[in-house]
Scaffold this motif. Structure first.
Motif, PDB file in Angstrom:
ATOM      1  N   GLY A 269       0.708  -1.120  -0.061  1.00  0.00           N
ATOM      2  CA  GLY A 269       0.003   0.258  -0.160  1.00  0.00           C
ATOM      3  C   GLY A 269       0.765   1.122   0.015  1.00  0.00           C
ATOM      4  O   GLY A 269       0.211   2.181   0.239  1.00  0.00           O
ATOM      5  N   GLU A 270       2.134   1.159  -0.551  1.00  0.00           N
ATOM      6  CA  GLU A 270       3.029   2.468  -0.368  1.00  0.00           C
ATOM      7  C   GLU A 270       2.350   3.393  -1.173  1.00  0.00           C
ATOM      8  O   GLU A 270       1.958   3.016  -2.492  1.00  0.00           O
ATOM      9  CB  GLU A 270       4.499   2.127  -0.766  1.00  0.00           C
ATOM     10  N   LEU A 271       2.513   4.779  -1.027  1.00  0.00           N
ATOM     11  CA  LEU A 271       2.303   5.816  -1.793  1.00  0.00           C
ATOM     12  C   LEU A 271       3.374   6.106  -2.943  1.00  0.00           C
ATOM     13  O   LEU A 271       4.454   5.903  -2.240  1.00  0.00           O
ATOM     14  CB  LEU A 271       2.051   7.192  -1.093  1.00  0.00           C
ATOM     15  N   TYR A 272       3.367   6.335  -4.110  1.00  0.00           N
ATOM     16  CA  TYR A 272       4.376   6.728  -4.964  1.00  0.00           C
ATOM     17  C   TYR A 272       4.083   8.054  -5.430  1.00  0.00           C
ATOM     18  O   TYR A 272       2.859   8.394  -6.027  1.00  0.00           O
ATOM     19  CB  TYR A 272       4.662   5.533  -6.164  1.00  0.00           C
ATOM     20  N   PHE A 273       5.030   8.814  -5.348  1.00  0.00           N
ATOM     21  CA  PHE A 273       5.280  10.407  -6.003  1.00  0.00           C
ATOM     22  C   PHE A 273       5.820  10.469  -7.304  1.00  0.00           C
ATOM     23  O   PHE A 273       7.185   9.874  -7.285  1.00  0.00           O
ATOM     24  CB  PHE A 273       5.766  11.455  -4.846  1.00  0.00           C
ATOM     25  N   ARG A 274       5.404  11.443  -8.143  1.00  0.00           N
ATOM     26  CA  ARG A 274       6.120  11.374  -9.574  1.00  0.00           C
ATOM     27  C   ARG A 274       6.274  12.921  -9.890  1.00  0.00           C
ATOM     28  O   ARG A 274       6.161  13.270 -11.080  1.00  0.00           O
ATOM     29  CB  ARG A 274       5.433  10.561 -10.297  1.00  0.00           C
ATOM     30  N   GLY A 275       6.493  13.836  -8.952  1.00  0.00           N
ATOM     31  CA  GLY A 275       6.550  15.305  -9.387  1.00  0.00           C
ATOM     32  C   GLY A 275       5.276  16.121  -9.567  1.00  0.00           C
ATOM     33  O   GLY A 275       4.053  15.628  -9.617  1.00  0.00           O
ATOM     34  N   VAL A 276       5.253  17.487  -9.423  1.00  0.00           N
ATOM     35  CA  VAL A 276       4.337  18.525  -9.283  1.00  0.00           C
ATOM     36  C   VAL A 276       3.804  19.053 -10.964  1.00  0.00           C
ATOM     37  O   VAL A 276       4.759  19.421 -11.462  1.00  0.00           O
ATOM     38  CB  VAL A 276       4.285  19.421  -8.266  1.00  0.00           C
ATOM     39  N   ARG A 277       2.500  18.847 -11.326  1.00  0.00           N
ATOM     40  CA  ARG A 277       2.662  19.355 -12.462  1.00  0.00           C
ATOM     41  C   ARG A 277       1.192  19.925 -12.796  1.00  0.00           C
ATOM     42  O   ARG A 277      -0.070  20.151 -12.151  1.00  0.00           O
ATOM     43  CB  ARG A 277       2.244  18.114 -13.713  1.00  0.00           C
ATOM     44  N   CYS A 278       1.148  21.166 -13.557  1.00  0.00           N
ATOM     45  CA  CYS A 278      -0.162  21.624 -13.908  1.00  0.00           C
ATOM     46  C   CYS A 278      -1.065  20.919 -14.849  1.00  0.00           C
ATOM     47  O   CYS A 278      -0.548  19.935 -15.396  1.00  0.00           O
ATOM     48  CB  CYS A 278       0.377  23.114 -14.702  1.00  0.00           C
ATOM     49  N   ASP A 279      -1.898  21.394 -15.219  1.00  0.00           N
ATOM     50  CA  ASP A 279      -2.882  20.631 -16.317  1.00  0.00           C
ATOM     51  C   ASP A 279      -2.330  20.373 -17.469  1.00  0.00           C
ATOM     52  O   ASP A 279      -2.351  19.354 -18.334  1.00  0.00           O
ATOM     53  CB  ASP A 279      -4.292  21.511 -16.594  1.00  0.00           C
ATOM     54  N   LYS A 280      -1.427  21.307 -18.165  1.00  0.00           N
ATOM     55  CA  LYS A 280      -0.954  21.403 -19.164  1.00  0.00           C
ATOM     56  C   LYS A 280       0.264  20.057 -19.372  1.00  0.00           C
ATOM     57  O   LYS A 280       0.465  19.502 -20.490  1.00  0.00           O
ATOM     58  CB  LYS A 280       0.009  22.578 -19.692  1.00  0.00           C
ATOM     59  N   HIS A 281       0.987  19.703 -18.262  1.00  0.00           N
ATOM     60  CA  HIS A 281       2.068  18.873 -18.135  1.00  0.00           C
ATOM     61  C   HIS A 281       1.720  17.713 -17.149  1.00  0.00           C
ATOM     62  O   HIS A 281       2.461  16.926 -16.966  1.00  0.00           O
ATOM     63  CB  HIS A 281       3.135  19.725 -17.713  1.00  0.00           C
ATOM     64  N   VAL A 282       0.285  17.585 -16.932  1.00  0.00           N
ATOM     65  CA  VAL A 282       0.006  16.310 -16.031  1.00  0.00           C
ATOM     66  C   VAL A 282       0.672  14.929 -16.549  1.00  0.00           C
ATOM     67  O   VAL A 282       0.718  14.183 -15.661  1.00  0.00           O
ATOM     68  CB  VAL A 282      -1.388  16.751 -15.566  1.00  0.00           C
ATOM     69  N   ASN A 283       0.615  14.810 -17.963  1.00  0.00           N
ATOM     70  CA  ASN A 283       1.012  13.471 -18.353  1.00  0.00           C
ATOM     71  C   ASN A 283       2.323  13.452 -18.930  1.00  0.00           C
ATOM     72  O   ASN A 283       2.824  12.538 -19.630  1.00  0.00           O
ATOM     73  CB  ASN A 283       0.102  13.093 -19.573  1.00  0.00           C
ATOM     74  N   SER A 284       3.137  14.472 -18.313  1.00  0.00           N
ATOM     75  CA  SER A 284       4.596  14.480 -18.910  1.00  0.00           C
ATOM     76  C   SER A 284       5.514  13.491 -18.247  1.00  0.00           C
ATOM     77  O   SER A 284       4.926  12.897 -17.201  1.00  0.00           O
ATOM     78  CB  SER A 284       5.229  15.905 -18.779  1.00  0.00           C
TER      79      SER A 284
END
Length: 372
Positions: A269-284
């Motif tokens: 159940g670990e959380l994994y984080f992958r960077g902060v993004r705005c709407d434009k870059h949410v899938n970068s």
């Protein structure tokens, strides 16, 4: 997805009508808040179309001549402004959700009444209380770890509070099952869990956000409206073999997210984080320095920006229960509509800005070199 009604602060205009006491209403709201003003509380007014915290937040933007008029006049003034920017459909949805909550609270018998009002000394560990009471960046950071930029972890909740809250949620779920009452789940991704605001916890969670999370967010997340948080969505999620197993990669509908593990016994159940993004870059793409995994510990909190991309790995055994508080700022959401540059909080926008600056400097050097 939830009953939140205050998604944005209206533009700096005022209603065209005047109030009955001769206070001029053609003046515009302040473009910048009066930070030293102490707002009235609207928590005792239960039939408002909008969150009481929204009125307290909006009050800082009132014209100078209205800051100290009676609360009734301020409420009327702000309500008329908000109604002008709220569609009839939205107001109907709000009314239906209010009726839905009233059906629950008038029929559900709570198990632990003491949970429904803020009792800080019984809810929180002393280190957390002391840090908030001191209210400085040093005091906040003294109890926190920041294992990845913008992700803060700290001990927060008393074990007994965690046990009682899990017990209350289980009692509510038994009532739902026995009465075959159809409830709204926390969000579109979780099929299990409950919205705490819907069965009596809204006022307590308002205080949690206003008195504890907002002071911290004002210091740690000022660039995403941390100082102006004025509404929330509070809920509990449950993971296990017979519950939701994992949670996909996503961002939250929040400016700041509080995530506290309540228990019980579990693995995975670990959380994994992958960077902060705005709407434009949410899938970068994710950079290596943005990769971070966090294992849950009962009683410990994770605080992060809502736009910090994350997910939850599969819970392999046992049952994991977490308290989530999505904290929102109507001021930030209104301003974001006109914001073209998110470089002060979006990782990709920041890198693009740095690259433009680099190219500008390089071009200037070439011009200067050609002139020599």
């Amino acid at each position: 997805m939830d009953g939140s009604q205050d998604r944005s602060k209206p533009p700096p205009q005022t209603p065209s009508t005047a109030n009955g006491n001769g206070v001029a209403s053609m003046m515009r709201l302040r473009l910048k808040p009066e930070k030293e003003h102490k707002s009235d509380s609207y928590q005792d007014l239960q039939q408002l179309e909008f969150s009481p915290l929204l009125f307290s937040s909006l009050e800082h933007y009132l014209p100078a001549n209205m800051l100290n008029v009676p609360r009734e006049l301020k409420l009327r003034y702000m309500r008329e402004i908000l109604l002008r920017y709220s569609t009839e459909g939205e107001r109907t949805r709000i009314q239906r959700h209010r009726e839905y909550r009233e059906r629950i609270t008038s029929n559900y018998q709570s198990l632990h009444e003491q949970l429904y009002t803020m009792q800080a000394e019984q809810f929180f560990v002393p280190s957390f209380l002391n840090a908030v009471n001191e209210g400085t960046e040093d005091s906040f950071r003294s109890i926190m770890a920041e294992p990845s930029p913008g992700v803060f972890t700290f001990e927060m909740l008393q074990p007994q509070f965690c046990e009682l809250l899990v017990s209350e949620v289980e009692n509510f779920e038994r009532w739902v099952h026995e009465t075959r009452f159809r409830i709204m789940r926390p969000n579109t991704m979780n099929k299990y869990g409950a919205v705490l605001d819907d069965f009596g916890f809204e006022t307590m969670l308002d205080k949690l956000m206003e008195e504890f999370i907002r002071p911290i967010s004002r210091v740690l997340f000022p660039e995403v409206g941390g100082a102006t948080l004025d509404s929330h969505h509070g809920f509990v999620v449950e993971y296990g073999i017979d519950r939701d197993v994992e949670l996909g990669f996503h961002v939250d509908d929040a400016e700041v997210t509080l995530n506290v593990c309540l228990g019980k016994q579990f693995t995975g159940g670990e959380l994994y984080f992958r960077g902060v993004r705005c709407d434009k870059h949410v899938n970068s793409e994710t950079l290596s320095e943005e990769v971070f995994d966090y294992p849950h510990v009962p009683g410990y909190a994770v605080l992060h920006r809502g736009r910090h991309r994350h997910g939850a790995r599969a819970t392999i055994s046992g049952r994991r229960v977490n308290l989530l508080l999505w904290c929102r700022s109507s001021v930030f959401r209104e301003l974001r509509k006109y914001q073209k540059d998110c470089s002060n909080w979006c990782g990709d926008c920041h890198r693009e800005k740095k690259e433009r600056q680099r190219q500008s400097v390089a071009a200037t050097k070439l011009v200067l070199k050609s002139l020599i």
